[in-house]
Design a protein around this motif. Structure first.
Motif, PDB file in Angstrom:
ATOM      1  N   GLU A  35      -8.335   2.584  -0.049  1.00 25.54           N
ATOM      2  CA  GLU A  35      -8.546   1.483  -0.995  1.00 25.54           C
ATOM      3  C   GLU A  35      -8.262   0.136  -0.343  1.00 25.54           C
ATOM      4  O   GLU A  35      -8.997  -0.834  -0.546  1.00 25.54           O
ATOM      5  CB  GLU A  35      -7.653   1.669  -2.217  1.00 25.54           C
ATOM      6  N   PHE A  36      -7.210   0.082   0.469  1.00 26.72           N
ATOM      7  CA  PHE A  36      -6.882  -1.170   1.151  1.00 26.72           C
ATOM      8  C   PHE A  36      -8.001  -1.587   2.102  1.00 26.72           C
ATOM      9  O   PHE A  36      -8.433  -2.738   2.103  1.00 26.72           O
ATOM     10  CB  PHE A  36      -5.571  -1.028   1.927  1.00 26.72           C
ATOM     11  N   CYS A  68       0.858  -1.187   0.000  1.00 27.62           N
ATOM     12  CA  CYS A  68       0.000   0.000   0.000  1.00 27.62           C
ATOM     13  C   CYS A  68       0.897   1.240   0.000  1.00 27.62           C
ATOM     14  O   CYS A  68       1.537   1.551   1.011  1.00 27.62           O
ATOM     15  CB  CYS A  68      -0.925  -0.016   1.211  1.00 27.62           C
ATOM     16  N   THR A  80      -1.557  -4.848  -4.844  1.00 26.99           N
ATOM     17  CA  THR A  80      -1.093  -3.485  -4.575  1.00 26.99           C
ATOM     18  C   THR A  80      -2.293  -2.552  -4.392  1.00 26.99           C
ATOM     19  O   THR A  80      -3.348  -2.753  -5.016  1.00 26.99           O
ATOM     20  CB  THR A  80      -0.207  -2.954  -5.711  1.00 26.99           C
ATOM     21  N   TYR A  81      -2.098  -1.532  -3.567  1.00 30.56           N
ATOM     22  CA  TYR A  81      -3.133  -0.532  -3.308  1.00 30.56           C
ATOM     23  C   TYR A  81      -2.516   0.864  -3.327  1.00 30.56           C
ATOM     24  O   TYR A  81      -1.385   1.054  -2.887  1.00 30.56           O
ATOM     25  CB  TYR A  81      -3.798  -0.783  -1.949  1.00 30.56           C
ATOM     26  N   THR A  94      -4.272   4.383   8.866  1.00 28.93           N
ATOM     27  CA  THR A  94      -4.674   3.144   8.185  1.00 28.93           C
ATOM     28  C   THR A  94      -4.446   1.944   9.097  1.00 28.93           C
ATOM     29  O   THR A  94      -5.302   1.068   9.229  1.00 28.93           O
ATOM     30  CB  THR A  94      -3.879   2.959   6.884  1.00 28.93           C
ATOM     31  N   ARG A 108       5.666   1.344  -5.448  1.00 29.81           N
ATOM     32  CA  ARG A 108       4.955   0.060  -5.541  1.00 29.81           C
ATOM     33  C   ARG A 108       5.641  -0.861  -6.548  1.00 29.81           C
ATOM     34  O   ARG A 108       5.840  -2.046  -6.279  1.00 29.81           O
ATOM     35  CB  ARG A 108       3.495   0.280  -5.964  1.00 29.81           C
ATOM     36  N   LEU A 124       3.455  -1.115   4.096  1.00 26.54           N
ATOM     37  CA  LEU A 124       2.606   0.073   4.160  1.00 26.54           C
ATOM     38  C   LEU A 124       3.429   1.358   4.247  1.00 26.54           C
ATOM     39  O   LEU A 124       4.255   1.514   5.157  1.00 26.54           O
ATOM     40  CB  LEU A 124       1.685  -0.043   5.387  1.00 26.54           C
ATOM     41  N   SER A 145      -3.864   3.583  -1.825  1.00 23.08           N
ATOM     42  CA  SER A 145      -4.209   4.394  -0.650  1.00 23.08           C
ATOM     43  C   SER A 145      -4.673   3.508   0.492  1.00 23.08           C
ATOM     44  O   SER A 145      -5.068   2.350   0.277  1.00 23.08           O
ATOM     45  CB  SER A 145      -5.324   5.397  -0.992  1.00 23.08           C
ATOM     46  N   GLY A 146      -4.653   4.066   1.698  1.00 22.30           N
ATOM     47  CA  GLY A 146      -5.165   3.342   2.851  1.00 22.30           C
ATOM     48  C   GLY A 146      -6.648   3.079   2.712  1.00 22.30           C
ATOM     49  O   GLY A 146      -7.141   2.007   3.092  1.00 22.30           O
TER      50      GLY A 146
END
Length: 235
Positions: free
Chosen positions: A38-39, A6, A32-33, A63, A13, A51, A35-36
């Motif tokens: 989105e995760f 993240c 993969t993400y 997050t 990433r 993170l 943003s927090g």
């Protein structure tokens, strides 16, 4: 292992992904993400999360605090260019801390440590025995999402799929209560650890399932869930 990255920087990433692809063993999941937010919205379960701390929107510390409300076991390794964040990182029970630019040797060492801790945790958690239609079955409580009384049988929804057994749902409720399970409906017993959210009279689980919350039991069930989450937050 199930691993997630993240970070709001694509280059960061991609760099981690490239190094992880060079790891000598394959991972069962590598996501993969950006943003927090989105995760957290994904609701997916992982063994290890890399993170970033300094992200736009919800930062890595916030997050992690939200993650800890639902998952105490996830190994969080912070990846950041700022050494001064280390104190805050460990305040949310971070497993590790990597400074950018990340070195492959350090990254692999964190994976090895996480694997070792994961194996120790599995050994500490005792499996439970169930007599299913397929025979004697051993299951870890954390691998069960819910039980459902359906067509005169009890269905066990697990990480590996659906199993069936004979019995009474009330007996299942009484047996599983000490493992963090509760009954939101007369035909269901759910793992509180696997609840993603509740909307109205519907309970959404982290595997995508939706089970009913009876109006009669709604207040008591929500109180049980709130107490469970509060107790875990204090751990």
């Amino acid at each position: 292992m199930r691993i997630a990255i993240c970070d709001d920087e694509k280059s960061a990433r991609d760099l981690l992904l490239q190094m992880l692809w060079e790891y000598p063993e394959a991972f069962s999941c590598l996501d993969t993400y950006e943003s927090g937010e989105e995760f957290l919205e994904s609701g997916k379960n992982y063994d290890l999360l890399f993170l970033d701390i300094d992200m736009k929107g919800m930062d890595g510390i916030e997050t992690a605090r939200k993650i800890r409300l639902r998952d105490k076991k996830l190994k969080i390794v912070y990846v950041t260019a700022y050494r001064e964040y280390a104190g805050k990182a460990f305040s949310v029970h971070a497993f590790g801390y990597l400074l950018k630019p990340v070195k492959k040797e350090r990254l692999f060492a964190q994976i090895e440590d996480a694997k070792s801790y994961r194996e120790e945790e599995k050994q500490e958690e005792e499996p439970l025995e169930f007599m299913t239609t397929e025979g004697r079955t051993l299951l870890l409580p954390g691998d069960i999402y819910y039980f459902e009384f359906w067509n005169r049988k009890i269905r066990l929804c697990t990480k590996e799929g659906i199993l069936e057994m004979k019995g009474k749902i009330g007996d299942v409720r009484d047996r599983m209560e000490k493992y963090g399970f509760a009954a939101p409906h007369k035909s269901f017993v759910v793992n509180l650890e696997r609840i993603k959210n509740i909307k109205g009279y519907e309970i959404f689980l982290m595997n995508g399932a939706c089970i009913p919350l009876s109006q009669k039991q709604a207040v008591g069930f929500k109180e049980t869930l709130s107490k469970y989450l509060a107790d875990r937050k204090e751990v």
